[in-house]
Motif scaffolding. Structure first.
Motif: not given
Length: 624
Positions: A502-524
């Motif tokens: 469990v984290m006490d943080s910002f799930p939205g920005p964390l989700g944006q990071v996960v999306i960017n990294l997964v998409s970067n791996a897929q594309i590049h």
């Protein structure tokens, strides 16, 4: 017996002293016990004192050896025990039975014990003496020189034989147990040695990789760098920038001292340079004028660092050409009379330039923020399109099923009104209604699941609000929204996320990071591959304050010259092919400024890339 005299040879080979002494002590106690039991049984069953004389002497010798062992005279005790038992066997066979006495079988056990306890040489002597004694006994009986009393009665032979067999078995069992323990220890040592060798191999590989990276950095540095032995000054390495600056080839300077190369006038000048390191490992700001091969004098500002490379005491020196700066300083001194006016003019021009620069920086910052917002909206839009496309299937199925059910109920209503409905028709209608309702429910549950995951991800990304959330559940929801975009790709997404993180943080920005990294791996990284794999793994720290989230792939990897630029805004290797160069820059900004963590990347070309994110479990209130 003189030939078997005690010598300072080692007690044994292959066993540790403590284990050998413990086993020998156990052997002595066992021998004493067996001898006493044999004596008691013999007296009770046969009642002949001549039969128990030998066992009693063996028991006495065993007790004496125990006392010697406790006094620290282990080797003497072992030798005494072997030869005392041999003497008792010889005496017993001479008195009763001669060469037919079963006690002579003990000599075989004695040879084995001698080889184990006191070494091969004494084992050979025991064997030779035993063979010689058998020859003597045979000769005595053949030539009638001595008439030992005969072994009479089956009970006497049985008791004697059983005593020899039991003693031999116990002795052999001790030896076998000792050797088995030794083999186990050797196997354990071999396993430990193999692990050590593997660890050293891994360490050597890591050092080789580190040296390769250092050499790449050295070769790519725009500043002239040289590495030399500190005491002798012998040059060990120079980089291409140094070759260009000092107009010398690498092969011409390696292995030579700066005095031989003419950089220092003599050893005294270089000693002055070495003395500057007294009490410190670093030297900077030392200006030295060198004569270059083209005859021109150039002034360099030297910054040196003393370090250990293995056992070598080395010094690395960075040389910055300050010749032009020195010329400018001379010109400034010559123009000192007009300095104030020039300063005022240049100050005014500098103020104007600074104002323009601040305005430009503000515009660039606003443009960057706008582009980051656009990137986030584009990512969210891509999620919307993917989820909408994925919703078509369950909603379409539900619509078709509902239409079919409507037609069936209308037809059934007409038959019921006309009074022509049969029981079989009614039962078939009920079954169709049940199957249709079940299919509709499953389709709507799938649609609801997609909408719920997308809703949570979209709300988190849009609001950037802080809350407590489960990392496994949040990342799973994000991956569910991304799956439609991977529907036609040969890419597997593997999740290794523990429950209860469990984290006490910002799930939205964390989700944006996960999306960017997964998409970067897929594309590049995985574009064009049919065996792509993306792995997301989370591990909490032992103190419970941080966690590490890694996103790795098995793609083509990142070129070494690009590793230091991947987080720079607008850096992309797919310019004009859908790459904006903002995905990783946005991820770096979110991790460091919003989530309060750090992100780093490592890659081996051809083996994929690994992005490692370290985050506090409780995000800071303010991150600069």
């Amino acid at each position: 017996m003189k030939s078997a005299s005690l010598s300072p040879a080692p007690v044994t080979t292959g066993f540790e002293g403590a284990d050998l002494n413990r086993l020998f002590s156990h052997l002595l106690k066992t021998t004493v016990g067996v001898a006493l039991i044999y004596s008691a049984v013999s007296m009770l069953t046969i009642g002949v004192w001549a039969m128990v004389l030998g066992p009693l002497l063996i028991a006495a010798a065993g007790l004496a050896c125990l006392r010697l062992q406790r006094a620290g005279r282990q080797y003497f005790a072992m030798s005494l025990f072997i030869w005392a038992v041999w003497c008792v066997v010889a005496l017993q066979s001479a008195v009763r039975g001669g060469g037919l006495n079963p006690i002579l079988n003990v000599n075989v056990v004695l040879v084995l014990l001698a080889g184990w306890l006191v070494g091969m040489r004494q084992a050979v002597w025991v064997c030779v003496m035993s063979a010689a004694w058998l020859v003597v006994l045979t000769g005595v009986q053949v030539f009638a020189w001595w008439h030992p009393s005969a072994v009479q009665g089956a009970w006497q032979l049985l008791v004697a034989q059983l005593g020899v067999l039991i003693g031999g078995f116990l002795a052999f069992r001790l030896v076998l147990k000792a050797y088995q323990g030794h083999v186990d220890k050797i196997q354990a040592l071999n396993q430990a040695l193999a692990e050590k060798v593997q660890a050293l191999s891994d360490q050597g590989h890591a050092m080789l990789l580190s040296e390769r990276r250092v050499r790449q950095i050295l070769q790519a540095s725009p500043l002239p760098i040289t590495v030399a032995e500190f005491d002798s000054g012998v040059c060990l390495e120079v980089n291409p920038a140094w070759e260009r600056a000092f107009q010398r080839q690498r092969g011409d300077v390696l292995g030579k001292t700066p005095v031989e190369l003419g950089f220092w006038k003599d050893e005294a000048h270089r000693e002055t340079f070495k003395q500057r390191f007294a009490g410190t490992q670093r030297l900077s700001g030392l200006e030295v004028t060198f004569h270059l091969p083209d005859g021109v004098e150039r002034t360099f500002d030297l910054s040196s660092e003393r370090f250990k490379y293995g056992e070598l005491d080395c010094v690395m020196t960075i040389s910055m050409d300050v010749t032009e700066r020195k010329h400018l300083q001379l010109q400034l001194q010559e123009l000192n009379a007009t300095l104030e006016q020039r300063v005022m003019e240049r100050t005014s021009a500098l103020d104007d330039a600074n104002r323009n620069l601040r305005a430009t920086m503000g515009s660039l910052q606003r443009a960057q923020d706008e582009l980051i917002g656009v990137e986030k909206l584009a990512s969210l839009g891509s999620l919307v399109a993917g989820v909408a496309h994925e919703l078509n299937t369950p909603l379409g199925n539900a619509l078709i099923t509902a239409s079919a059910l409507q037609e069936m109920t209308a037809s059934a209503t007409e038959e019921a009104a006309a009074g022509t409905m049969k029981k079989s028709t009614f039962m078939r209608l009920l079954q169709n209604l049940h199957d249709g309702a079940q299919l509709t429910r499953k389709s709507l549950e799938r649609a609801a699941e997609l909408i719920s995951s997308f809703k949570q991800v979209a709300v988190d990304q849009e609001s950037e609000r802080r809350r407590e959330f489960d990392v496994q559940q949040t990342v799973h929801e994000i991956i569910e929204t991304l799956k439609p975009s991977f529907k036609h790709e040969e890419v597997r997404i593997l999740l290794d996320l523990p429950e209860g993180l469990v984290m006490d943080s910002f799930p939205g920005p964390l989700g944006q990071v996960v999306i960017n990294l997964v998409s970067n791996a897929q594309i590049h990284g995985l574009n064009g591959r049919n065996d792509g794999r993306i792995t997301l793994r989370a591990v909490g720290s032992d103190d419970g304050k941080t966690l590490t989230l890694t996103v790795s792939d098995n793609g083509r990897g990142i070129a070494p010259e690009h590793l230091g630029q991947v987080f720079d805004p607008f850096f992309t290797t797919r310019l004009g092919q859908g790459g904006s160069g903002l995905g990783l820059a946005v991820s770096h900004r979110i991790v460091t400024r919003i989530l309060g963590g750090r992100i780093k990347v490592s890659s081996v070309p051809g083996e994929g890339a690994v992005f490692e994110i370290t985050l506090p479990r409780v995000a800071p209130q303010v991150v600069n």
